[in-house]
Design a protein around this motif. Structure first.
Motif, short mmCIF file in Angstrom:
data_model
loop_
_atom_site.label_atom_id
_atom_site.label_comp_id
_atom_site.label_asym_id
_atom_site.label_seq_id
_atom_site.Cartn_x
_atom_site.Cartn_y
_atom_site.Cartn_z
N SER A 139 48.44 35.03 59.09
CA SER A 139 49.25 34.01 59.75
C SER A 139 50.14 33.30 58.73
N ASP A 140 50.23 33.84 57.52
CA ASP A 140 51.06 33.24 56.48
C ASP A 140 52.54 33.43 56.81
N VAL A 141 53.35 32.53 56.26
CA VAL A 141 54.80 32.59 56.45
C VAL A 141 55.47 32.54 55.07
N LEU A 142 56.38 33.47 54.85
CA LEU A 142 57.19 33.49 53.64
C LEU A 142 58.40 32.60 53.89
N ASP A 143 58.67 31.67 52.99
CA ASP A 143 59.71 30.67 53.21
C ASP A 143 60.59 30.55 51.97
N PHE A 144 61.90 30.39 52.16
CA PHE A 144 62.85 30.17 51.08
C PHE A 144 63.68 28.95 51.44
N ASP A 145 63.66 27.93 50.57
CA ASP A 145 64.38 26.68 50.87
C ASP A 145 65.71 26.57 50.15
N GLY A 146 66.15 27.63 49.53
CA GLY A 146 67.41 27.62 48.79
C GLY A 146 67.20 27.57 47.30
N SER A 147 66.08 27.02 46.87
CA SER A 147 65.82 26.95 45.43
C SER A 147 64.51 27.62 45.04
N ARG A 148 63.58 27.77 45.99
CA ARG A 148 62.33 28.43 45.64
C ARG A 148 61.70 29.10 46.85
N TRP A 149 60.91 30.10 46.56
CA TRP A 149 60.12 30.80 47.57
C TRP A 149 58.74 30.17 47.64
N SER A 150 58.16 30.21 48.81
CA SER A 150 56.78 29.77 48.95
C SER A 150 56.11 30.58 50.05
N ILE A 151 54.80 30.62 49.97
CA ILE A 151 54.00 31.27 51.00
C ILE A 151 53.16 30.17 51.63
N ARG A 152 53.42 29.89 52.90
CA ARG A 152 52.68 28.86 53.62
C ARG A 152 51.60 29.51 54.47
N GLY A 153 50.42 28.96 54.37
CA GLY A 153 49.31 29.49 55.15
C GLY A 153 48.30 28.41 55.47
N ALA A 154 47.16 28.85 55.94
CA ALA A 154 46.11 27.92 56.31
C ALA A 154 45.60 27.11 55.12
N THR A 155 45.72 27.67 53.92
CA THR A 155 45.21 26.99 52.72
C THR A 155 46.28 26.16 52.02
N GLY A 156 47.46 26.03 52.61
CA GLY A 156 48.52 25.25 51.99
C GLY A 156 49.71 26.12 51.62
N SER A 157 50.50 25.63 50.69
CA SER A 157 51.72 26.32 50.27
C SER A 157 51.63 26.67 48.79
N GLN A 158 52.05 27.89 48.46
CA GLN A 158 52.05 28.34 47.06
C GLN A 158 53.47 28.76 46.68
N ALA A 159 53.96 28.24 45.55
CA ALA A 159 55.27 28.65 45.05
C ALA A 159 55.18 30.07 44.51
N ALA A 160 56.25 30.83 44.65
CA ALA A 160 56.25 32.22 44.20
C ALA A 160 57.67 32.68 43.88
N ARG A 161 57.77 33.81 43.22
CA ARG A 161 59.05 34.48 42.95
C ARG A 161 59.05 35.80 43.69
N ALA A 162 60.15 36.12 44.33
CA ALA A 162 60.26 37.36 45.11
C ALA A 162 61.09 38.38 44.35
N ARG A 163 60.60 39.60 44.29
CA ARG A 163 61.33 40.72 43.68
C ARG A 163 61.28 41.91 44.64
N ILE A 164 62.44 42.48 44.92
CA ILE A 164 62.51 43.64 45.80
C ILE A 164 62.00 44.86 45.06
N ALA A 165 61.06 45.58 45.66
CA ALA A 165 60.59 46.84 45.10
C ALA A 165 61.28 48.00 45.81
N LEU A 166 61.33 47.95 47.13
CA LEU A 166 62.00 48.97 47.93
C LEU A 166 62.73 48.31 49.09
N ASP A 167 63.90 48.84 49.42
CA ASP A 167 64.69 48.32 50.53
C ASP A 167 65.05 49.46 51.46
#
Length: 120
Positions: free
Chosen positions: A29-57
């Protein structure tokens, strides 16, 4: 039974178990979120900051590697069919550079991009 047949059976069993375990992990039920300056993963346990890198498109799907969550990384399979109305926003956000923190404060262009995607 020949040793090669046994090895093949073991490989098939191991692959099947790994695929089954991976399918259980995909339910989230997690949600990947981008606010314009940072990525985060929001879930039941809170929000974690992260960096996104494309591996395959694959245009209608993305394999993304998320880092910055402690020592671990998280691989995410994102599909257009999950949220088709937000897919282009997500793709633009993944390929864009984050807005520097100094410019993001008070800048109208730093409003949320709408690049949210459920992780399922």
């Amino acid at each position: 039974m020949d040793w090669r047949t046994g090895l093949l059976a073991l490989c098939v069993l191991g692959t099947s178990m790994a695929a089954w375990k991976g399918s259980l992990h995909r339910v989230s039920s997690d949600v990947l979120d981008f606010d314009g300056s940072r990525w985060s993963i929001r879930g039941a346990t809170g929000s974690q900051a992260a960096r996104a890198r494309i591996a395959l498109d694959g245009q209608s799907w993305l394999l993304v590697r998320m880092t910055g969550m402690g020592d671990a990384c998280r691989w995410m399979w994102l599909e257009q069919r999950t949220m088709p109305d937000r897919w282009q926003n997500l793709r633009r956000a993944v390929y864009s550079r984050p807005i520097p923190a100094s410019r993001a404060q008070g800048d109208a262009r730093s409003a949320p991009t709408g690049a949210q995607h459920p992780l399922s």
